[in-house]
Enzyme design. Structure first.
Site, PDB file in Angstrom:
ATOM      1  N   HIS A  34       0.860  -1.184   0.000  1.00 55.70           N
ATOM      2  CA  HIS A  34       0.000   0.000   0.000  1.00 55.70           C
ATOM      3  C   HIS A  34       0.895   1.233   0.000  1.00 55.70           C
ATOM      4  CE1 HIS A  34      -3.793   2.064   0.583  1.00 55.70           C
ATOM      5  NE2 HIS A  34      -3.282   2.755   1.587  1.00 55.70           N
ATOM      6  N   ASN A  57      -4.059   8.906   3.555  1.00 54.85           N
ATOM      7  CA  ASN A  57      -4.407   7.698   2.837  1.00 54.85           C
ATOM      8  C   ASN A  57      -5.176   8.083   1.572  1.00 54.85           C
ATOM      9  OD1 ASN A  57      -4.720   4.998   2.247  1.00 54.85           O
ATOM     10  ND2 ASN A  57      -5.593   4.452   4.213  1.00 54.85           N
TER      11      ASN A  57
END
Length: 96
Positions: A34, A57
């Site tokens: 990620h 994020n």
């Protein structure tokens, strides 16, 4: 919080590698699972974590702390070389 999907249910607070061990990048495989953007840092009040990274994020502002989360930045013990969850392993920055 289940370690398997630890970030799915994040709401607030400082997370550590222990919260997310099943979801962390594997240091032996040199993999990334990620990508995120570090936008700041601060002092933590969580036991076992002195400082944290403030991380943006890509899941939108409805998730976490207005689209951000705090992750322990301490580099001690097994995290000394690459940081918690390999956060310091694959650093990229733009050049113009």
């Amino acid at each position: 919080m289940s370690n398997l999907h630890c970030m799915d249910y994040y709401k607030k607070g400082v997370m550590t590698a222990e919260d997310c061990d099943a979801h962390c990048s594997d240091p032996n495989k040199r993999e990334i699972n990620h990508a995120v953007t570090i936008v700041g840092y601060g002092k933590s009040e969580r036991a076992g974590c002195e400082e944290y990274w403030l991380i943006k994020n890509s899941w939108g502002t409805h998730w976490g702390e207005d689209g951000h989360f705090r992750f322990c930045a301490d580099r001690v013990g097994p995290h000394a070389e690459f940081g918690q969850c390999q956060l310091n392993s694959f650093i990229m920055w733009p050049s113009m």
